[in-house]
Design a protein around this motif. Structure first.
Motif: not given
Length: 326
Positions: A113-118
């Motif tokens: 994940e890039t960025p963190e997947l909420k």
């Protein structure tokens, strides 16, 4: 950051670390695994993870360089999906694109994940709190939950786009919009393409489930895919088409507004040129250096010429206003 969720029918554990080695050591052969790799841009670390799960080395490049968007047709070692998901940020009401990869094996799922997947973080939290019970299921059911969360995310995203389009429509129809309004609509229209790609990924998976050599999703989970996600994809696809049509309409109206304003400016410049054309002619005539110029020796000649010029300007402007050119 690495978040390891291991589960079986009798237990569920979550382990978080920045060290790849310590995470790999905690994996048991009998456990079902979800490994979240968040903002992991270390090529060597990615290669260690890929090698641990005995996947094709080419997966490292596909993850690190993030190319070939969508589900990979080569499913010999795993089911691989490079995603770009349009997500909604509550803090600033903006939309952003989250990039990453999902790898599904017989007893594991790895997400980069890039960025963190909420939406994945929320899913992980619900699993940890056992709000969602995945222990009797396999990793394929977790994959279904991920796609379900991605599709549900688009209902929120599309609702936010509807609100923004309402505001932009007010701008466009009130003629207060400018070039930046057109750019906002165009940017929003471009961003919705990520939704189309996600819907196509779901459809690709459901098509691939019918392959004879497809073994990454069990029959019970295939049934859930077909019963639930087909309806979601069809519903979101209709909303997607509606949004695209609405954006196209607003862009067309705004283009007409911009063209109308441009035409109005050109019209005014043309009228000004027309007004000053006879004045320029008179000034040109009297600017010629001839000895026997008409009224050259008359004291009233200069103010008379200026008066004629002023009458031409006033008369031209009055006529233009009467014709509603100004």
């Amino acid at each position: 950051m690495l978040i390891l969720t291991t589960f079986s029918e009798s237990r569920l554990e979550v382990f978080t670390s920045w060290d790849v080695g310590s995470v790999l050591e905690r994996m048991g052969n009998s456990d079902k695994i979800w490994l979240r790799c968040i903002q992991l841009r270390d090529r060597t670390a990615i290669a260690r993870i890929i090698n641990h799960f005995q996947l094709a080395p080419s997966r490292v490049d596909m993850i690190f360089n993030h190319y070939r968007i969508g589900v990979d047709e080569n499913i010999e070692d795993c089911l691989f999906d490079n995603y770009e998901i349009l997500t909604h940020q509550k803090q600033n009401r903006e939309l952003e694109v989250a990039k990453g990869s999902i790898l599904v094996g017989s007893n594991f799922i790895i997400t980069f994940e890039t960025p963190e997947l909420k939406i994945f973080s929320l899913l992980s939290h619900n699993i940890e709190k056992q709000t969602i019970n995945i222990q009797p299921w396999g990793s394929d059911y977790l994959f279904y939950l991920m796609f379900h969360a991605i599709l549900n995310n688009y209902y929120t995203v599309f609702d936010d786009i509807y609100i923004k389009l309402d505001d932009l429509e007010d701008e466009v129809l009130s003629s207060s919009a400018d070039e930046s309004t057109y750019q906002k609509i165009a940017k929003m229209r471009q961003s919705t393409r990520f939704g189309r790609r996600n819907f196509q990924s779901v459809k690709s998976v459901m098509t691939m489930m019918n392959y004879e050599d497809f073994r990454w999703i069990s029959e019970p989970v295939k049934a859930i895919f077909n019963q639930d996600l087909v309806h979601h994809v069809d519903s979101l696809w209709q909303e997607y088409q509606t949004l695209r049509a609405w954006m196209s309409e607003l862009m067309e109206i705004q283009r007409d507004n911009i063209a109308s304003k441009t035409s109005e400016r050109i019209n005014r410049l043309t009228i000004l040129s027309t007004v000053f054309l006879p004045i320029t002619f008179i000034a040109g005539v009297y600017g010629m250096n001839f000895k026997y110029m008409p009224e050259l020796e008359q004291p009233w000649a200069y103010p008379t010429v200026l008066g004629v010029m002023a009458l031409i300007v006033i008369g031209s402007i009055a006529y233009a206003k009467q014709q509603r050119w100004l």
